[in-house]
Design a protein around this motif. Sequence first.
Motif, short mmCIF file in Angstrom:
data_model
loop_
_atom_site.label_atom_id
_atom_site.label_comp_id
_atom_site.label_asym_id
_atom_site.label_seq_id
_atom_site.Cartn_x
_atom_site.Cartn_y
_atom_site.Cartn_z
N GLN A 1 0.86 -1.19 0.00
CA GLN A 1 0.00 0.00 0.00
C GLN A 1 0.89 1.24 0.00
OE1 GLN A 1 -2.54 1.62 3.41
NE2 GLN A 1 -4.08 0.59 2.12
N ASN B 1 -3.36 0.53 -3.77
CA ASN B 1 -3.17 -0.86 -3.35
C ASN B 1 -2.68 -1.65 -4.54
OD1 ASN B 1 -4.11 -0.76 -0.54
ND2 ASN B 1 -6.08 -0.23 -1.46
N THR C 1 -4.16 6.86 -1.89
CA THR C 1 -3.69 5.56 -1.44
C THR C 1 -3.86 4.55 -2.57
OG1 THR C 1 -4.34 6.04 0.83
CG2 THR C 1 -3.94 3.74 0.28
N SER D 1 1.11 5.55 -0.26
CA SER D 1 0.36 6.77 0.02
C SER D 1 1.17 7.98 -0.38
CB SER D 1 0.02 6.88 1.50
OG SER D 1 -0.86 5.86 1.90
#
Length: 808
Positions: free
Chosen positions: A701, A734, A732, A703
């Motif tokens: 992940q 993924n 964000t 950010s």
Amino acid sequence: TFLPGRTGLRITASTDVGAMYGLYEVAGDIGVRYIHPEQTVYPSNEALSLPGDYDGELVTPAFTQRGFHEHTQHPIVMSDFMLRPEARFRPFVSNYLKWMARNRQNVLSFHMLKTVDLEAWTPYMQDIVAEANSYGVEIGAFIGFVDEQQNAYKMIRTNDEPEEDQIKRRMDAVLAGGLNQIGFQIGASEFTKPADADIIRWMQIAMDHIKAEHADVRAVAWIHITCSLEDEEGGYYFHLPLKADADLASYVHTTMFYTLDHPAPVYDCETFEHQIEYMEQANGTRDQIFFPETAWWLGFDNNAPVVLPITGFSREYDITEILPNHDVTGHVTFTTGREWTYWQYDHHLTQITWDGQTSWKDYLAWLAPVYGENGDAMVEALGLWTDLQVQHFYDETPLLYFYVAGELDQDEVGEQAGILARRPKPSFQSILELDEAAFEAWQDNDLAALKVMMGQYQQALEPLPQALANGADDQKVLYEELYTSLYVYVRRVEHAVELYEGVEAMRPWLEEVRAAAAAQPPREPDESIRESAQAAAQQHLDNASAITQDVLLLFGQMESIYRYPLDLLIEPKPDTKTAYPYGYLEQTSTGFFWTRRDEQLQRLIERTFAPINEEWEQLPNALFLTNSGLVELVVPEDALAGTVIPSFMPQLLFGLQFDPETALGESDLTLRLAQDFNRNLLPDEETEQSIEGTFGEEGLQWSGVTESYPLTIRDSAGDVIGQLSLVNATFTLNLVADDSDGLDNLENAGVVGQVATEDLVALINSVGGLDRESTENLIKGLYEVAPEDALPELLPIEFAFEFTTAGE
């Protein structure tokens, strides 16, 4: 009956109003036509003779309530006459009331607005009601509980005072005008609503108060038609008055020219048959008044202008074919202006709501003498026009009408938002972007039908003389209005054909660009195709612009025969009480519904043939796409906002820049965010932004934060309407790694940030029908801000994204 041995008639009635109706019926039989509140046509036969066997008969009305709702939320003259208590307006109201009495009408309704000075208005309205009642006419007004649309008067405005007290106090304030009827609009707008339990409770509070304090006032609920607005059990929200006090009568609404069971592709409906369902459920339980329209305004019909004799057919059809099967005792018609022959539809309704049987074509024959020696030609032309419109807009291709109608900017914004009071015609941009199969289907169906329709109306107009050579002055003027209205309609269809043929002419260049890009290896497009396609498109635009200039001259000429003061009809109205600071024919005067289409095609030509200078500042290693169909609004959590706000999201390019030689998550990654309006996988000019970020301690992940990222907001025509900036936004991502720890996919992403309240206000206002106060109130409802509190400068917002890859 004739009086034996005397030249005269005896009229008998059980009331003075009934005797008055009898006198005016005789006047009609002699040849007087009370066609408009400001215009009566008298017979050319000075002897005023009647047939020798003329005899009376007992006549009773088909509907106990017959009349009109003047929709004063729109900037029609009655919004001035009824809501602005000025001495110069009062004689026009008297003329209107006398016109109603002479045509045996007994209900006049209007919409109360929050902008009205009630202290000055109350004695003014008391005087109007007294005069109206002396003619047997009742006066009523519609108000809302929490209605925010178009300056509507709403009763519940704050949390600081009990809702029951607000309802009683504000209803009393309106009823102080002496009104005979009060009507309730139960939505927050046509497409938004309060909770079911709230509106049911509010209706009962209102009914209890009316019974206790205003026993002589009739209360009615506006049964609107929006098919997509559901109650909490999945039924039609606007049918909730079925659960209300049985003494609350129903105004069962339909819109535009549509009937109750023919195609009606407006307000998220396909037909209005759900209103028949309402009547079936209401039969025997409460009074019902049918509440259709003869004009909707807002570019759909009378201010484009588009002449629609199909309206006469539709109103006759509902009255003779549908309503007799239901307990409908009244017929009140929603109207928005009577120029450009639109008085004919209202005048026809004064006849058929009285006798229940005067057909549209029988009415035209009865009306024929007002057109002098060309009366028979008029009857034939309007009859043919009616038949053609029924064929085209009911029987064959209902959506074809939208190619002829005008529209406002808000309609294309509304289309983008999924809020469709009426559908705009297909945008030029959308037709240009169709794939080959869809484009050929559009040519074979819509464009071909439009061309056939054009020829049929040209042929229908051809036999009609251009002017009345002999006759009275008023006959010549009325004939000029009729002929010009029909001629402008033909020009409207011709205008649409020219513009869409202009889009058609642009397609070879678009196809050449696509072919050049798909070639192996890619090649440069053939510039000769560009030149010929651009020249052809421009010629069609020039032809359309010439049509626009032709009708603009006619619009100016017609203003000399309008029946009301021009400062109320076509000029800016800074003192208006409505949400529209101009007269209802202002956009007719400027040719707005014509020039805006010319300008839209001009902009598309410029966009299509202009050189494209788009490229990545640095080509990303991987590219993913998201768009409005792949975006979810997480905050604010609201069903309507969740549909509307994501619909404006442009196609976004998520380009990922990273070191492919290093395992994913162990090297720096940069998000290269951009917008891609023309869908060529390259950033639109000045939209690319690099966002640096880091991976979390576990998983993949990532950010990154940006201080501001402005999203360009467009309508369905592709035109820019504003910006919505994401402020202090955290993105964000993924990510999914492949077997070798490289990037396999961007599974999903999200952004948490804020938006400027001003941006959100501007975006919602662009949908139309809301002033700033009403827009702010809707936003307060979204964010649970108390009505009496100010909105903060920034509001939280959160989106979730899904993706496709660039090759999908």
